[in-house]
Write a protein that holds these residues in place. Structure first.
Motif, PDB file in Angstrom:
ATOM      1  N   ALA A 198     -55.875  64.463  30.341  1.00 35.25           N
ATOM      2  CA  ALA A 198     -54.922  64.065  31.370  1.00 35.25           C
ATOM      3  C   ALA A 198     -54.259  62.721  31.060  1.00 35.25           C
ATOM      4  O   ALA A 198     -54.792  61.907  30.301  1.00 35.25           O
TER       5      ALA A 198
ATOM      6  N   CYS B  54     -55.822  59.095  29.571  1.00 37.65           N
ATOM      7  CA  CYS B  54     -57.244  59.051  29.913  1.00 37.65           C
ATOM      8  C   CYS B  54     -58.118  59.059  28.663  1.00 37.65           C
ATOM      9  O   CYS B  54     -57.937  59.862  27.761  1.00 37.65           O
TER      10      CYS B  54
ATOM     11  N   ALA C 170     -61.626  58.773  29.157  1.00 37.43           N
ATOM     12  CA  ALA C 170     -62.994  58.999  29.619  1.00 37.43           C
ATOM     13  C   ALA C 170     -63.517  60.330  29.086  1.00 37.43           C
ATOM     14  O   ALA C 170     -62.807  61.082  28.424  1.00 37.43           O
ATOM     15  N   GLU C 171     -64.770  60.603  29.411  1.00 36.98           N
ATOM     16  CA  GLU C 171     -65.542  61.628  28.708  1.00 36.98           C
ATOM     17  C   GLU C 171     -64.953  63.041  28.742  1.00 36.98           C
ATOM     18  O   GLU C 171     -64.807  63.686  27.695  1.00 36.98           O
ATOM     19  N   ALA C 172     -64.604  63.511  29.941  1.00 33.70           N
ATOM     20  CA  ALA C 172     -64.116  64.890  30.045  1.00 33.70           C
ATOM     21  C   ALA C 172     -62.867  65.086  29.183  1.00 33.70           C
ATOM     22  O   ALA C 172     -62.718  66.101  28.499  1.00 33.70           O
ATOM     23  N   CYS C 173     -62.004  64.118  29.226  1.00 33.45           N
ATOM     24  CA  CYS C 173     -60.777  64.227  28.428  1.00 33.45           C
ATOM     25  C   CYS C 173     -61.070  64.106  26.936  1.00 33.45           C
ATOM     26  O   CYS C 173     -60.499  64.838  26.120  1.00 33.45           O
TER      27      CYS C 173
ATOM     28  N   CYS D  13     -60.660  57.792  33.404  1.00 41.30           N
ATOM     29  CA  CYS D  13     -60.704  58.898  34.372  1.00 41.30           C
ATOM     30  C   CYS D  13     -59.615  58.783  35.425  1.00 41.30           C
ATOM     31  O   CYS D  13     -59.509  57.803  36.156  1.00 41.30           O
ATOM     32  N   LEU D  14     -58.831  59.814  35.487  1.00 42.29           N
ATOM     33  CA  LEU D  14     -57.749  59.903  36.469  1.00 42.29           C
ATOM     34  C   LEU D  14     -58.105  60.876  37.585  1.00 42.29           C
ATOM     35  O   LEU D  14     -57.271  61.216  38.414  1.00 42.29           O
ATOM     36  N   GLY D  15     -59.362  61.337  37.570  1.00 42.60           N
ATOM     37  CA  GLY D  15     -59.777  62.296  38.588  1.00 42.60           C
ATOM     38  C   GLY D  15     -59.216  63.683  38.349  1.00 42.60           C
ATOM     39  O   GLY D  15     -59.167  64.513  39.255  1.00 42.60           O
ATOM     40  N   LEU D  16     -58.779  63.904  37.127  1.00 44.60           N
ATOM     41  CA  LEU D  16     -58.160  65.188  36.802  1.00 44.60           C
ATOM     42  C   LEU D  16     -58.961  65.880  35.689  1.00 44.60           C
ATOM     43  O   LEU D  16     -58.415  66.599  34.857  1.00 44.60           O
ATOM     44  N   CYS D  17     -60.276  65.633  35.706  1.00 44.32           N
ATOM     45  CA  CYS D  17     -61.136  66.091  34.604  1.00 44.32           C
ATOM     46  C   CYS D  17     -61.059  67.600  34.401  1.00 44.32           C
ATOM     47  O   CYS D  17     -61.181  68.085  33.283  1.00 44.32           O
TER      48      CYS D  17
HETATM   49 FE1  FES Z   1     -59.969  62.231  32.056  1.00 46.16          FE
HETATM   50 FE2  FES Z   1     -61.453  62.462  34.274  1.00 46.16          FE
HETATM   51  S1  FES Z   1     -62.082  62.144  32.249  1.00 46.16           S
HETATM   52  S2  FES Z   1     -59.348  62.672  34.041  1.00 46.16           S
END
Ligand code: FES
Length: 148
Positions: A124, A74, A76-79, A115-119
């Motif tokens: 993740a 992943c 995306a932002e959270a990761c 994003c894998l929905g595991l933020c």
């Molecule tokens: Fe990585 Fe949502 S940002 S799982």
């Protein structure tokens, strides 16, 4: 090539035929071979670069067959905010490949995913469709070891 031609026939007259055609070609072959790409470009009156540009914009398409295992990391932002960027760099260095490449033994293909929905369990990744969270370099290497 007739499999590709048949796929194009199905979608040619719908609005925005390129994505469904690319999806079906990849489903059929596991990737989008260069000759299929040229055939699609030709039939849809697009340049090779245009088709290729669409393929790179959506991160799902491959131009080469995948390895036996696919590791999606992943980005995306959270990761990213929890060390995902460094983790991604470490993995690429450890495996000796970059995004969309496959290890020389043909075992693992590395792909970015957004994003894998595991933020809540960032960073993740997904190995062969199985989700893993709270990863660090060692944990990812263990995932790779397990499938090897
Ligand atoms: Fe990585 Fe949502 S940002 S799982």
């Amino acid at each position: 090539e007739k499999d590709t031609a048949a796929i194009i026939d199905v979608h040619e007259h719908q609005e925005g035929p390129l994505l469904p055609i690319l999806h079906d070609v990849q489903a059929k072959f596991g990737y989008v071979p260069e000759d299929a790409l040229l055939q699609i470009a030709d039939r849809l009156n697009l340049s090779r670069a245009e088709v290729h540009g669409t393929m790179s914009f959506y991160h799902d398409f491959r131009t080469e067959p995948a390895g036996r295992h696919v590791l999606k990391v992943c980005r995306a932002e959270a990761c990213q905010s929890l060390g995902g960027e460094k983790l991604a760099e470490d993995i690429q260095r450890d495996l000796g490949i970059k995004w969309h490449e496959t290890t020389p033994d043909g075992k693992v293909t590395l792909e970015p995913v957004y994003c894998l929905g595991l933020c809540s369990c960032a960073p993740a990744a997904m190995m062969d469709g199985n989700l893993h969270g709270r990863l660090d370099e060692a944990a990812v290497l263990k995932l790779v070891e397990e499938v090897k």
